[in-house]
Motif scaffolding. Structure first.
Motif, mmCIF file in Angstrom:
data_model
loop_
_atom_site.group_PDB
_atom_site.id
_atom_site.type_symbol
_atom_site.label_atom_id
_atom_site.label_comp_id
_atom_site.label_asym_id
_atom_site.label_seq_id
_atom_site.Cartn_x
_atom_site.Cartn_y
_atom_site.Cartn_z
ATOM 1 N N GLY A 70 1.937 15.365 -25.661
ATOM 2 C CA GLY A 70 0.556 15.212 -25.206
ATOM 3 C C GLY A 70 0.294 16.069 -23.997
ATOM 4 O O GLY A 70 1.204 16.333 -23.207
ATOM 5 N N GLU A 71 -0.932 16.546 -23.877
ATOM 6 C CA GLU A 71 -1.354 17.359 -22.740
ATOM 7 C C GLU A 71 -0.428 18.543 -22.508
ATOM 8 O O GLU A 71 -0.088 18.879 -21.369
ATOM 9 C CB GLU A 71 -1.451 16.493 -21.483
ATOM 10 C CG GLU A 71 -2.547 15.434 -21.602
ATOM 11 C CD GLU A 71 -2.476 14.380 -20.500
ATOM 12 O OE1 GLU A 71 -1.541 14.437 -19.689
ATOM 13 O OE2 GLU A 71 -3.345 13.510 -20.485
ATOM 14 N N GLY A 72 -0.004 19.168 -23.603
ATOM 15 C CA GLY A 72 0.798 20.383 -23.495
ATOM 16 C C GLY A 72 2.225 20.171 -23.036
ATOM 17 O O GLY A 72 2.900 21.111 -22.614
ATOM 18 N N VAL A 73 2.685 18.908 -23.152
ATOM 19 C CA VAL A 73 4.033 18.600 -22.663
ATOM 20 C C VAL A 73 4.789 17.756 -23.701
ATOM 21 O O VAL A 73 4.206 16.867 -24.322
ATOM 22 C CB VAL A 73 3.943 17.815 -21.329
ATOM 23 C CG1 VAL A 73 5.294 17.254 -20.920
ATOM 24 C CG2 VAL A 73 3.379 18.687 -20.219
ATOM 25 N N VAL A 74 6.070 18.056 -23.880
ATOM 26 C CA VAL A 74 6.940 17.157 -24.643
ATOM 27 C C VAL A 74 7.609 16.253 -23.619
ATOM 28 O O VAL A 74 8.168 16.735 -22.628
ATOM 29 C CB VAL A 74 8.019 17.939 -25.437
ATOM 30 C CG1 VAL A 74 9.000 16.965 -26.101
ATOM 31 C CG2 VAL A 74 7.386 18.837 -26.480
ATOM 32 N N ARG A 75 7.503 14.932 -23.856
ATOM 33 C CA ARG A 75 8.057 13.980 -22.899
ATOM 34 C C ARG A 75 9.103 13.135 -23.613
ATOM 35 O O ARG A 75 8.826 12.578 -24.685
ATOM 36 C CB ARG A 75 6.929 13.110 -22.349
ATOM 37 C CG ARG A 75 7.342 12.173 -21.227
ATOM 38 C CD ARG A 75 6.153 11.477 -20.583
ATOM 39 N NE ARG A 75 5.316 12.400 -19.820
ATOM 40 C CZ ARG A 75 4.128 12.898 -20.206
ATOM 41 N NH1 ARG A 75 3.620 12.554 -21.370
ATOM 42 N NH2 ARG A 75 3.452 13.735 -19.462
ATOM 43 N N ILE A 76 10.280 13.045 -23.032
ATOM 44 C CA ILE A 76 11.344 12.259 -23.648
ATOM 45 C C ILE A 76 11.830 11.218 -22.650
ATOM 46 O O ILE A 76 12.218 11.563 -21.532
ATOM 47 C CB ILE A 76 12.505 13.155 -24.103
ATOM 48 C CG1 ILE A 76 11.993 14.038 -25.242
ATOM 49 C CG2 ILE A 76 13.678 12.332 -24.634
ATOM 50 C CD1 ILE A 76 12.708 15.295 -25.367
ATOM 51 N N GLU A 77 11.771 9.970 -23.084
ATOM 52 C CA GLU A 77 12.226 8.871 -22.230
ATOM 53 C C GLU A 77 13.530 8.351 -22.827
ATOM 54 O O GLU A 77 13.591 8.066 -24.021
ATOM 55 C CB GLU A 77 11.155 7.782 -22.232
ATOM 56 C CG GLU A 77 11.332 6.756 -21.152
ATOM 57 C CD GLU A 77 10.224 5.708 -21.198
ATOM 58 O OE1 GLU A 77 9.239 5.860 -20.458
ATOM 59 O OE2 GLU A 77 10.355 4.748 -21.972
ATOM 60 N N ILE A 78 14.561 8.257 -21.989
ATOM 61 C CA ILE A 78 15.864 7.794 -22.458
ATOM 62 C C ILE A 78 16.242 6.559 -21.644
ATOM 63 O O ILE A 78 16.270 6.614 -20.413
ATOM 64 C CB ILE A 78 16.926 8.911 -22.307
ATOM 65 C CG1 ILE A 78 16.442 10.166 -23.064
ATOM 66 C CG2 ILE A 78 18.279 8.447 -22.846
ATOM 67 C CD1 ILE A 78 17.294 11.389 -22.838
ATOM 68 N N ARG A 79 16.485 5.448 -22.355
ATOM 69 C CA ARG A 79 16.704 4.166 -21.668
ATOM 70 C C ARG A 79 18.061 3.550 -22.038
ATOM 71 O O ARG A 79 18.495 3.649 -23.197
ATOM 72 C CB ARG A 79 15.598 3.172 -22.055
ATOM 73 C CG ARG A 79 14.181 3.614 -21.693
ATOM 74 C CD ARG A 79 13.134 2.654 -22.255
ATOM 75 N NE ARG A 79 13.346 2.383 -23.673
ATOM 76 C CZ ARG A 79 12.940 3.172 -24.659
ATOM 77 N NH1 ARG A 79 12.284 4.286 -24.400
ATOM 78 N NH2 ARG A 79 13.191 2.862 -25.907
ATOM 79 N N ASP A 80 18.700 2.927 -21.052
ATOM 80 C CA ASP A 80 19.939 2.214 -21.345
ATOM 81 C C ASP A 80 20.062 1.038 -20.390
ATOM 82 O O ASP A 80 19.421 1.023 -19.336
ATOM 83 C CB ASP A 80 21.145 3.152 -21.198
ATOM 84 C CG ASP A 80 21.362 3.583 -19.767
ATOM 85 O OD1 ASP A 80 21.911 2.780 -18.994
ATOM 86 O OD2 ASP A 80 20.977 4.702 -19.391
ATOM 87 N N ARG A 81 20.908 0.066 -20.766
ATOM 88 C CA ARG A 81 21.142 -1.116 -19.929
ATOM 89 C C ARG A 81 22.532 -1.093 -19.293
ATOM 90 O O ARG A 81 23.110 -2.141 -19.006
ATOM 91 C CB ARG A 81 20.933 -2.394 -20.752
ATOM 92 C CG ARG A 81 19.479 -2.632 -21.120
ATOM 93 C CD ARG A 81 19.237 -3.985 -21.768
ATOM 94 N NE ARG A 81 17.813 -4.195 -22.017
ATOM 95 C CZ ARG A 81 16.962 -4.672 -21.103
ATOM 96 N NH1 ARG A 81 17.403 -4.998 -19.902
ATOM 97 N NH2 ARG A 81 15.681 -4.808 -21.394
ATOM 98 N N ALA A 82 23.075 0.087 -19.102
ATOM 99 C CA ALA A 82 24.327 0.215 -18.345
ATOM 100 C C ALA A 82 23.986 -0.104 -16.882
ATOM 101 O O ALA A 82 22.813 -0.171 -16.526
ATOM 102 C CB ALA A 82 24.857 1.636 -18.482
ATOM 103 N N PRO A 83 25.017 -0.305 -16.014
ATOM 104 C CA PRO A 83 24.715 -0.562 -14.604
ATOM 105 C C PRO A 83 23.774 0.502 -14.030
ATOM 106 O O PRO A 83 23.841 1.668 -14.417
ATOM 107 C CB PRO A 83 26.095 -0.501 -13.941
ATOM 108 C CG PRO A 83 27.044 -0.889 -15.023
ATOM 109 C CD PRO A 83 26.456 -0.352 -16.300
#
Lengths: 138, 110
Positions: A70-83
């Motif tokens: 969106g808005e000319g950007v690729v955005r990648i969110e990476i989530r984990d429940r490690a400490p």
């Protein structure tokens, strides 16, 4: 151009190419300039490697990935429940030293910061959340 | 990733095909180590079919270069695409590795 692509995988090295393939298919089908795809795959590889080996210390866990455009950007969110751990606080490696003095390692997050246009970290609701952004060239 | 190796007199040319990511790097390392274990001392790594390399792959290159730096030994890279060249440059590897634009050039300098 809009849309998003989200999935969760077990935190295992063999899932890195699975995720890279998934992101590549999504970006290509969305018509994103293919020139930026390798940088994005590289960044995701490095972040996942870090989570698997340092965050979970190769123990069981999961990694959530959301890719959006969106808005000319690729955005990648990476989530984990490690400490909780902010990889952006890692010291940058000295890339000017000669071969015999080079430590084998320490380059991953450095490369992520170099190939992405923006990288941010937050600890939110018990999760490490790293967000990567890459501008889509005209 | 698939890896093909062509042995030549005193050396070998290794052709990985696919991403040299964290998942693929151990297979490349194993191939290079087994060549070195059989006495091969000159290795060319041809990147023609490698779209990118991650830090896991860079680690393998560094470890291999450290094994092949005696007299009569060599480890050269060739045919890097712009993405791989960019990663190598960012990591500072272009100044510590011997890199040729083509396989022909790498063989000529062997």
């Amino acid at each position: 151009m809009a849309g998003r692509f989200a999935f969760t995988v077990d935190a295992a090295i063999e899932n890195i190419p699975v995720v890279a393939d998934g992101i590549e298919d999504y970006l290509v089908s969305a018509g994103v300039n293919p020139a930026i795809v390798p940088d994005i795959e590289l960044a995701v590889d490095e972040v996942m490697t870090n989570i698997i080996t340092h965050g979970f210390r190769r123990q069981a866990g999961t990694i959530g990935i959301t890719c959006s455009i969106g808005e000319g950007v690729v955005r990648i969110e990476i989530r984990d429940r490690a400490p909780a751990f902010n990889p952006l606080l890692l010291k940058e490696p000295d890339i000017s030293v000669k071969l015999e003095d080079r430590p084998v390692g320490g380059l991953g997050i450095y490369l992520v910061r170099k190939v992405m246009d923006a990288v941010s970290y937050e600890y939110r609701d018990g999760e490490n959340v790293l967000t990567l952004e890459k501008k889509i060239p005209e | 990733m698939e890896i093909r190796t062509e042995k030549r007199e005193g050396g070998a040319i290794v052709y990985p095909a696919g991403r040299i990511d964290t998942a693929a790097a151990p297979a490349l390392e194993q191939e290079l180590n087994s060549l070195i274990a059989t006495g091969i001392r000159r290795v060319i790594l041809d990147f023609s079919n490698v779209p990118y390399i991650s830090s896991g792959g860079l680690r393998v290159l560094l470890a291999t270069a450290k094994k092949l730096r005696g007299s009569g030994e060599s480890f050269a890279l060739c045919s890097l695409n712009p993405e791989v060249t960019k990663i190598m440059t960012l990591a500072g590897f272009t100044t510590i590795f011997t890199i040729y634009s083509s396989e022909g050039e790498a063989i000529a300098r062997w």
